[in-house]
Scaffold this active site. Sequence first.
Site, PDB file in Angstrom:
ATOM      1  N   ARG A 236       0.862  -1.165   0.000  1.00 18.00           N
ATOM      2  CA  ARG A 236       0.000   0.000   0.000  1.00 18.00           C
ATOM      3  C   ARG A 236       0.908   1.227   0.000  1.00 18.00           C
ATOM      4  NH1 ARG A 236      -3.383  -2.502  -1.742  1.00 18.00           N
ATOM      5  NH2 ARG A 236      -5.535  -2.905  -1.065  1.00 18.00           N
ATOM      6  N   GLU A 265      -2.923   7.652  -4.023  1.00 17.27           N
ATOM      7  CA  GLU A 265      -3.343   7.265  -5.392  1.00 17.27           C
ATOM      8  C   GLU A 265      -4.832   7.570  -5.598  1.00 17.27           C
ATOM      9  OE1 GLU A 265      -4.108   2.560  -5.679  1.00 17.27           O
ATOM     10  OE2 GLU A 265      -2.118   3.079  -4.917  1.00 17.27           O
ATOM     11  N   HIS A 283      -1.236   0.573 -10.302  1.00 18.40           N
ATOM     12  CA  HIS A 283      -1.861  -0.439  -9.437  1.00 18.40           C
ATOM     13  C   HIS A 283      -2.377  -1.620 -10.270  1.00 18.40           C
ATOM     14  CE1 HIS A 283      -3.770  -0.915  -5.218  1.00 18.40           C
ATOM     15  NE2 HIS A 283      -3.545  -2.096  -5.753  1.00 18.40           N
TER      16      HIS A 283
HETATM   17  C1  8YV Z   1      -6.647  -5.245  -5.986  1.00 19.25           C
HETATM   18  C2  8YV Z   1      -5.076  -4.956  -4.163  1.00 19.25           C
HETATM   19  O1  8YV Z   1      -6.784  -5.580  -7.298  1.00 19.25           O
HETATM   20  O2  8YV Z   1      -6.166  -6.996  -3.562  1.00 19.25           O
HETATM   21  C3  8YV Z   1      -5.721  -5.884  -3.193  1.00 19.25           C
HETATM   22  O3  8YV Z   1      -5.764  -5.466  -2.022  1.00 19.25           O
HETATM   23  O4  8YV Z   1      -4.422  -4.051  -3.795  1.00 19.25           O
HETATM   24  C4  8YV Z   1      -5.226  -5.082  -5.620  1.00 19.25           C
HETATM   25  O5  8YV Z   1      -4.311  -5.997  -6.059  1.00 19.25           O
HETATM   26  C5  8YV Z   1      -7.281  -3.901  -5.710  1.00 19.25           C
HETATM   27  O6  8YV Z   1      -7.404  -3.751  -4.316  1.00 19.25           O
HETATM   28  C6  8YV Z   1      -8.645  -3.819  -6.309  1.00 19.25           C
HETATM   29  O7  8YV Z   1      -9.459  -4.698  -5.614  1.00 19.25           O
END
Ligand code: 8YV
Length: 317
Positions: A236, A265, A283
Site C-alpha cells: 500500500r 493514489e 496499481h
Molecule cells: C486489488 C489490491 O486488485 O487486492 C488488493 O488489495 O491491492 C489489488 O491488487 C485492488 O485492491 C482492487 O481490488
Amino acid sequence: MRVLMTRTYPERVIAEAQRHFEVEIREEAAPLKIGQMRGALALYDGIMPTLGDMFSAKVFDEAENPRCKVLANFGVGFNHIDGAAARSAGVAVTNTPGAVTDATADIAMTLMLMATRRAGEGERLVRAGKWAGWHPTQMLGLHVSGKTVGIVGMGRIGQAIARRCHFGFGMKVIYANRSAKELDFDVTRVETLTQLAQQADVVMLAVPGGADTHHLIKAPFFEAMKPGGYLINIARGDVVDETALINALQKGQIAGVGLDVYEHEPKVPEALRMLDNATLLPHLGTAALEVREKMGFMALDNLRAALAGEVPPNLVN
Ligand code: 8YV
C-alpha cells in the site's frame, strides 16, 4: 437479498451474483462518497466494496442496526475499511486472500526487473526516437541474479516473491516479519528493518496496509539502504513516506524505485513522475481477468455465507 456491487466487476462475477441476489451495479469508477456508503448500509443486505471505498468509523456512526450485514471486499487489502467499527455496527468484513497472491508477486518481479534494468527509461528513449544505437556502457543497471532481496512482510505475497527470487534468480532472501517463517528453501530472518536495508540490493514491501504499517518506510530506512539499492512497493502506498522517498531519490541515496501503489493514489506527485529512476505502474497488481474473476467469486462465497447466517470463509473482523 439486495446486494450492491460498488464497481462494475467482471461479467462472470456479476452473472454469478445475479443467480443468487437482487444485484445493483454501480457504473462509476470513482470510490463511494460517505453519503453513498451510509445509504448503502441502509438499503442493501450485502455490499461488495473495493480499494478506495473508505468505510471509516465515521460511515458507521449513524448506522443504527444497518440492513447491511456484510462488506465482502473485492481484494485482499482491507485497510480502507474500519473493521472494528463495522463489527460494532453488526457488519462482517471479508477479503479475498490467495486469489491475488501470484499475480501480485508477478508484478513485484516485473517492477524489480523494470527498475533495476531501466526498462521504462529505455522504452521511453526508443519511443521518443532518441536512441542513437547500442554502446558498451549504455544504460547500465543492476544485475539482480545472485544478489540479495530483502522482503518486508512474509505473508502469502511475500513468500511468493521470495520463491520467485530464490528459484528464478538465485537471489539470497532475507526478510523482516513479526514471526519467523519456515519455507522449503533457504531464507534468513533479520531482526530489524535497518539490517534489512543495509544488506538488501532490492527491497520488496509486501506488508498489509493500515495503521500498523503507515510510513513504516521513511527517511532513516533510505539512509540505511545501499546507494545502489532499489525499493519495490506492491503493498500500500502509505507504507512509504512518499516525500522522504522522493527526497532519497533526488539525493541519490538509493538507485531507484518501482511502485505499483502510491500514498494518495491515483494522485502521483509530479516530482516522482519526473524521475527517470522511478518505474511507476497504475496499481496493476491483480490486473488479469482470470485473477479478478477469482477475486470476485471469492467475494461472492463470502457474501453467500454471511447472508446465509454462516461464518464467511475469509472473515477479517
Ligand atoms: C486489488 C489490491 O486488485 O487486492 C488488493 O488489495 O491491492 C489489488 O491488487 C485492488 O485492491 C482492487 O481490488
